[in-house]
Design a protein around this motif. Structure first.
Motif, short mmCIF file in Angstrom:
data_model
loop_
_atom_site.label_atom_id
_atom_site.label_comp_id
_atom_site.label_asym_id
_atom_site.label_seq_id
_atom_site.Cartn_x
_atom_site.Cartn_y
_atom_site.Cartn_z
N LYS A 112 0.61 -1.20 0.05
CA LYS A 112 0.17 -0.10 -0.03
C LYS A 112 0.77 1.38 -0.02
CE LYS A 112 -4.05 -1.97 2.61
NZ LYS A 112 -4.42 -1.87 4.13
N LYS A 113 2.27 1.33 0.41
CA LYS A 113 3.04 2.44 0.57
C LYS A 113 2.54 2.98 1.49
CE LYS A 113 4.71 2.57 -4.45
NZ LYS A 113 5.87 2.14 -4.15
N ARG A 114 2.30 2.29 2.63
CA ARG A 114 1.83 3.14 3.91
C ARG A 114 2.38 2.27 4.98
NH1 ARG A 114 -2.58 6.46 2.65
NH2 ARG A 114 -3.17 6.52 4.73
N ILE A 115 3.47 2.76 5.52
CA ILE A 115 4.62 2.28 6.60
C ILE A 115 4.24 2.98 7.77
CG2 ILE A 115 6.75 1.72 7.03
CD1 ILE A 115 7.44 1.48 4.08
N GLY A 116 4.07 2.08 8.94
CA GLY A 116 3.94 2.56 10.27
C GLY A 116 5.32 2.43 10.93
N LEU A 117 5.74 3.04 11.93
CA LEU A 117 6.92 3.17 12.45
C LEU A 117 6.77 3.64 14.04
CD1 LEU A 117 10.05 3.59 12.98
CD2 LEU A 117 9.91 5.89 12.32
N ILE A 118 7.37 2.77 14.88
CA ILE A 118 7.23 3.07 16.36
C ILE A 118 8.76 3.09 16.68
CG2 ILE A 118 5.01 2.20 16.72
CD1 ILE A 118 6.06 -0.55 17.83
N LYS A 170 -3.04 1.90 23.04
CA LYS A 170 -2.97 3.61 22.86
C LYS A 170 -1.88 3.96 21.74
CE LYS A 170 -1.54 7.57 25.71
NZ LYS A 170 -1.15 8.09 27.16
N TYR A 171 -0.84 3.73 21.84
CA TYR A 171 0.18 3.81 20.73
C TYR A 171 -0.14 3.62 19.22
CZ TYR A 171 3.55 4.68 24.59
OH TYR A 171 4.22 5.13 25.92
N LEU A 172 -0.75 2.39 19.22
CA LEU A 172 -0.96 2.03 17.70
C LEU A 172 -2.27 2.55 17.17
CD1 LEU A 172 0.52 -1.76 18.45
CD2 LEU A 172 1.62 0.17 17.27
N GLN A 173 -3.35 3.04 18.09
CA GLN A 173 -4.43 3.22 17.16
C GLN A 173 -4.56 4.22 16.02
OE1 GLN A 173 -6.94 5.16 20.21
NE2 GLN A 173 -5.64 6.34 21.11
N ASN A 174 -3.61 5.24 16.19
CA ASN A 174 -3.69 6.12 15.07
C ASN A 174 -2.70 5.52 13.74
OD1 ASN A 174 -4.96 8.13 16.11
ND2 ASN A 174 -3.14 9.03 17.21
N LEU A 175 -1.94 4.66 14.17
CA LEU A 175 -1.35 3.85 12.69
C LEU A 175 -2.28 3.01 12.19
CD1 LEU A 175 2.07 3.09 14.53
CD2 LEU A 175 1.84 5.04 13.06
N ILE A 176 -2.93 2.34 13.10
CA ILE A 176 -4.20 1.22 12.43
C ILE A 176 -5.05 2.06 11.65
CG2 ILE A 176 -5.73 -0.26 13.05
CD1 ILE A 176 -4.20 -0.99 15.36
N VAL A 182 2.46 -2.31 6.96
CA VAL A 182 3.65 -2.56 7.58
C VAL A 182 4.15 -1.76 8.86
CG1 VAL A 182 6.21 -2.87 7.17
CG2 VAL A 182 4.72 -3.43 5.20
N LEU A 183 4.47 -2.46 9.88
CA LEU A 183 5.07 -1.86 11.04
C LEU A 183 6.20 -1.89 11.35
CD1 LEU A 183 4.30 0.14 13.50
CD2 LEU A 183 3.58 -2.11 14.61
N ILE A 184 7.14 -0.92 11.22
CA ILE A 184 8.82 -1.20 11.68
C ILE A 184 8.82 -1.01 13.25
CG2 ILE A 184 10.91 -0.13 11.65
CD1 ILE A 184 10.12 1.02 8.87
N ILE A 200 -2.77 -7.05 18.42
CA ILE A 200 -3.38 -5.82 18.41
C ILE A 200 -3.54 -5.43 17.04
CG2 ILE A 200 -3.33 -3.18 18.85
CD1 ILE A 200 -1.96 -3.93 21.48
N VAL A 201 -2.33 -5.36 16.02
CA VAL A 201 -2.51 -4.89 14.64
C VAL A 201 -3.10 -5.93 13.76
CG1 VAL A 201 -0.50 -3.37 15.15
CG2 VAL A 201 -0.17 -5.54 13.94
N GLY A 202 -3.08 -7.30 14.25
CA GLY A 202 -3.71 -8.34 13.35
C GLY A 202 -2.87 -8.84 12.16
N ASN A 203 -3.23 -9.62 11.52
CA ASN A 203 -2.73 -10.39 10.52
C ASN A 203 -2.10 -9.58 9.26
OD1 ASN A 203 -2.17 -12.64 12.07
ND2 ASN A 203 -4.24 -13.49 11.49
N LYS A 204 -3.31 -8.59 8.98
CA LYS A 204 -2.93 -7.75 7.62
C LYS A 204 -1.62 -6.76 7.90
CE LYS A 204 -7.75 -7.81 6.30
NZ LYS A 204 -8.92 -7.26 5.81
N ILE A 205 -1.24 -6.57 8.85
CA ILE A 205 -0.24 -5.67 9.21
C ILE A 205 1.00 -6.47 9.48
CG2 ILE A 205 1.02 -3.65 10.47
CD1 ILE A 205 -2.01 -2.78 10.73
N LYS A 206 2.20 -6.47 8.71
CA LYS A 206 3.34 -7.14 8.82
C LYS A 206 4.26 -6.38 9.59
CE LYS A 206 1.80 -10.44 5.92
NZ LYS A 206 1.25 -11.59 6.46
N LEU A 207 5.03 -7.12 10.55
CA LEU A 207 5.97 -6.45 11.34
C LEU A 207 7.12 -6.77 11.07
CD1 LEU A 207 4.70 -7.44 15.12
CD2 LEU A 207 3.99 -5.54 13.77
N ILE A 208 7.81 -5.80 11.06
CA ILE A 208 9.32 -5.56 10.64
C ILE A 208 10.37 -5.62 11.76
CG2 ILE A 208 11.23 -4.50 9.16
CD1 ILE A 208 8.88 -5.73 7.75
#
Length: 275
Positions: A112-118, A170-176, A182-184, A200-208
């Motif tokens: 999707k070219k939409r990457i999350g970062l924590i 709390k931290y992840l809600q806006n990213l979702i 993808v979540l780095i 929390i993020v589910g199977n559709k979001i891949k953790l890096i």
């Protein structure tokens, strides 16, 4: 042969970088690891980056001069963002940062070219991950969220439980909400929390996990530069901290299980006595 037999040095602000050490040991089983956790100055995330650079430079010099390491891995995202380029100019030894490897992998698998970062506040504010991602694909959208409490939780050996889940939600809600795929995990402490984050993020979001990626990059480098230790031996890894009183007993119990490192024992060597 002497060069090949020299150890690999890793550093972090605490025990988080052990996730990188574990990945390196898994694929480089003949290598010896010298790990330095700067628990005296933990956490690095909210600190002034000039101070972080000062601490990291001291540790790198210590690893080179005292332990004769052949390469250094900054197994800390904040340290990488603050000091990597400066260290590369100051020291002749190969020095790896953990950020580029994770950014490259995220770009490779994001559809999707939409990457999350924590990450820590220091890592997020430095824009190091954001810049690294865009260096591979300028069209990527990156949504970043600092997670300051995670480091403290991990250092205490708290990897699961309702309090962890509430904090993560709390931290992840806006990213979702931003529809990332993808979540780095932009801090080497965070893989300890991966089961909770995945829930929390589910199977559709891949953790890096950049720790996994840097291990692969390091192996390629050692092979290419004829530095890979191919002699089987019982490597005596060293796990050193600047303040052993900051190591929680619960982390030793939970960390050994998580990392599958039964021989995980720390010794103290405070190299910052003049500070």
């Amino acid at each position: 042969m002497y060069e090949k037999n020299r150890p690999i040095g890793l550093l972090d602000s605490g025990v988080g970088g052990l996730t990188a050490a574990k990945e390196i040991l898994d694929i480089l089983e003949n290598e010896k690891i010298i790990y330095y956790g700067d628990t005296l100055h933990l956490p690095y995330g909210p600190k002034n980056l000039d101070d972080v650079r000062k601490y990291v430079k001291k540790i790198v010099r210590y690893l080179i001069e005292e332990w004769k390491v052949k390469v250094v891995v900054l197994a800390c995202n904040t340290a990488t963002s603050a000091a990597l380029e400066i260290l590369k100019k100051e020291f002749s030894i190969p020095i790896f940062g953990i950020i580029d490897s994770g950014a490259r992998k995220a770009v490779e698998i994001s559809k999707k070219k939409r990457i999350g970062l924590i990450g820590t506040q220091g890592t997020i504010s430095s824009m190091a991950y954001q810049n690294a991602v865009r260096s591979y694909d300028i069209m990527q959208k990156i949504y970043a969220e600092p997670c300051p409490l995670f480091v403290e939780m991990v250092e205490k050996g708290e990897f699961t439980g309702r309090e962890i889940e509430k904090t993560a939600e709390k931290y992840l809600q806006n990213l979702i909400k931003n529809d990332i795929d993808v979540l780095i995990l932009g801090c080497t402490h965070y893989p300890y929390l991966a089961p909770v984050l995945k829930k929390i993020v589910g199977n559709k979001i891949k953790l890096i996990d950049p720790s996994l990626e840097i291990a692969g990059d390091l192996k390629k480098f050692l092979i290419k530069n004829d530095l890979l230790n191919i002699s089987p031996h019982a490597a005596e890894h060293q796990f050193i901290v600047s303040d052993i009183d900051k190591i929680y007993q619960k982390f030793l119990v939970e960390g050994r299980k998580f990392l599958k490192l039964d021989n995980l024992h720390f010794v103290e060597d405070n190299i910052f006595t003049e500070y």
